[in-house]
Design an enzyme around this catalytic site. Structure first.
Site, short mmCIF file in Angstrom:
data_model
loop_
_atom_site.label_atom_id
_atom_site.label_comp_id
_atom_site.label_asym_id
_atom_site.label_seq_id
_atom_site.Cartn_x
_atom_site.Cartn_y
_atom_site.Cartn_z
N LEU A 1 0.86 -1.19 0.00
CA LEU A 1 0.00 0.00 0.00
C LEU A 1 0.89 1.24 0.00
O LEU A 1 1.81 1.35 0.82
CB LEU A 1 -0.88 0.03 1.26
N CYS A 2 0.59 2.19 -0.88
CA CYS A 2 1.39 3.42 -0.96
C CYS A 2 1.21 4.25 0.32
O CYS A 2 0.09 4.60 0.70
CB CYS A 2 0.92 4.25 -2.15
N VAL A 3 2.32 4.61 0.94
CA VAL A 3 2.25 5.30 2.24
C VAL A 3 1.57 6.67 2.15
O VAL A 3 0.76 7.02 3.02
CB VAL A 3 3.65 5.41 2.89
N CYS B 1 -2.05 6.14 1.83
CA CYS B 1 -2.58 5.66 3.12
C CYS B 1 -2.81 6.82 4.08
O CYS B 1 -3.80 6.85 4.81
CB CYS B 1 -1.60 4.68 3.76
#
Lengths: 130, 128, 102, 102, 128, 130
Positions: A77-79, A82
């Site tokens: 998941l792309c931080v 997120c």
């Protein structure tokens, strides 16, 4: 062949996550190496463990988690995405002083570099979105 | 063949295709973030603006009136990240009554008929 | 007063604007917001569609969305009036119902 | 072999299919998935667009998406080949790159 | 005037406008859920299917092949919920090569030119 | 006049939540009564307290929460949409055996009936979506 997949939408609202899941399943069945599924934009919402879909419906998060567990597919998941949308693991909770986490098993939060790296290393990148 | 080339870990050619307006969705902003991160990877990067994507480069944007981040200045910084190949499709500009003078940065204007050749030169197409 | 129709997508991207305009008529209004706002600018390929619609419906565009997109000083189509959010609220209140074309 | 172009939106809702088709050519393929799948059925208003495109590009539709929408037994346009997810994977592998038109 | 009518807590007329395909997004399913809940409110409910919304009523849907919920049978139950006014636009059917025989339920077919009159008869328009 | 607002998309990904917020703010400033904002579909994602948007960007959840606190606007998240997307309050956590909550202050989870009720009671309903 080495494949990477990009998912840009969350579960249920759009078909993107379903199409990606079916594609990855078929690619694995055909003997290909799916090195990474990168979740960007609303796609990060696939990685929350807090969903309770209707009993007679598919459980999108659990399906992804099984794929990670059974086939060692790397679910990232792309931080930045997120942070805009409220997906949190232990590290993010600590860094941003959040009082809860919601990330599901089999997913990890990391940087956008993981997407570029996947695109560099894989032979093909396939994107699913809105 | 192309596959053998890529598997050797050599430089890949990335084309970012931008087809959406800047503020109605977050895609334009998050696409730009990918380009900037990607630049650190020492890959060969091109950007293509077609359809409503040409609005991303419009001068005089004031997203602050909607309390949005003004990321349009970031396009001006692309050169510093060695992203120098920025293409805009002529037909997309014309359909929207825009010309190169309306754009924030210098671009290379190409015809619709040349888009295929550009795509064919690249290994990875990222379109959000 | 008729229906306030709200369109939020660019006519270059989606068919929503055409689909809305062909089903409204006398007494109805259309408010262009978000990505639809750019179609209010003079000289685009959607000008004729809007000029035709303006013969029987009143057309508005949300100014802040135009400003955000760099068209604060642009010339708009003659038939279109720019409103701010206060004007948006007034349009909602003065029409009998609101139809958001999503 | 050229580019595999993936289109997932209905041509009756969005302009994506037109926008894709006018920028591809010899050696390229198009795969219609999700809401774009219905355009592969014979007798719709998008038939001519696809027939023209088929003169230089190979067109595919994702069968499961057609089945989901009630078109398992429908007659498809002559120029379009139906594939399942295994066929989708094959198309990805046999083209040089994938371009998802989002 | 209409406002005075509504403020008395009398029955309001709801029109649900359906313009999207059934499975590409969740809107069709969640729109239907609103109709069913709304039926409990003893309001006057009409449904209108235009543009890609007509695909929601297509016979022989098998969303199970994609592991989707098959909610198309729910349209057949609408009558039991006293939702009897179901309108479909002729031009939308024709553009998609469909006819009333392709639809799951009996509907009233109206012309595009009649949509405005239907909208004008209702107090609340819900479109997802 | 009594107004109700419906928001169908989550924060940041689409402009819907921003447009709705600006509209509600202007309506309140003009002296209207905004009786309820109902969040449906991905709209429920506006109600998570776990977001950490970039410092130089707006904080969409906090803006909504302030509106509820300062102007007593009723912010309702659709329970069925919450279950599909992982929005959880104490009651939902108990009912569905979830180990965390993520709902933000000022929001409450309730049924779709709250949308129909708002549409019945308000003089006008305005929808913001994709």
């Amino acid at each position: 062949m080495k494949l990477a997949v990009l998912v840009n939408e969350g579960p249920y609202q759009h078909q993107a996550s379903d199409s990606a899941f079916q594609f990855v399943t078929a690619a694995l069945a055909a003997g290909h190496d799916v090195m990474r599924v990168f979740f960007y934009h609303d796609g990060v919402n696939n990685g929350t463990r807090l969903t309770t879909p209707p009993q007679d419906d598919r459980h999108i998060q659990k399906r992804w988690t099984s794929l990670a567990t059974d086939n060692k597919v790397d679910l990232v998941l792309c931080v930045a995405a997120c942070q805009r949308r409220g997906l949190v693991d232990d590290g993010e909770a600590k860094r941003n002083a959040k009082d809860a986490t919601n990330i599901a098993e089999g997913f990890r939060i990391s940087g956008l570099g993981q997407l570029v790296e996947a695109a560099v290393e894989a032979d093909r990148l396939v994107t699913f979105g809105d | 063949m192309e596959d053998d080339e890529n598997q050797g870990g050599e430089i890949k050619k990335f084309l970012y295709v931008n087809r959406r307006q800047p503020h109605g969705t977050v895609y334009a902003l998050e696409s730009l973030e990918t380009v900037l991160i990607g630049a650190a990877f020492d890959q060969d990067v091109s950007m293509l603006f077609i359809d409503d994507g040409v609005y991303q480069l419009k001068k005089e944007q004031s997203p602050d009136v909607m309390e949005f981040k003004n990321f349009s200045k970031t396009y001006k910084a692309l050169e510093m990240y060695d992203v120098e190949k920025v293409f805009v499709e002529r037909e997309s500009l014309e359909e929207r009554g825009l010309g190169v003078d309306d754009l924030l940065i210098d671009v290379e204007v190409i015809a619709s008929a040349d888009v295929k050749a550009l795509v064919d030169q690249n290994d990875v197409i990222l379109s959000f | 007063m008729g229906t306030l129709n709200i369109v939020n997508k660019s006519p270059f991207e989606k068919r929503t604007l055409d689909q809305c305009l062909k089903r409204i008529g006398e007494g109805d209004s259309v408010l262009l917001i978000e990505d639809a706002s750019v179609s209010a600018v003079l000289g685009t390929a959607s000008a004729e569609l809007l000029l035709n619609a303006s013969k029987q419906s009143k057309l508005y565009v949300l100014g802040p969305d135009l400003q955000a997109r760099g068209f604060a000083d642009a010339t708009l189509l003659d038939s279109i009036e720019s409103v701010d959010y206060e004007g948006f609220v007034n349009l909602v209140v003065t029409h009998d119902r609101v139809h958001s074309w999503l």
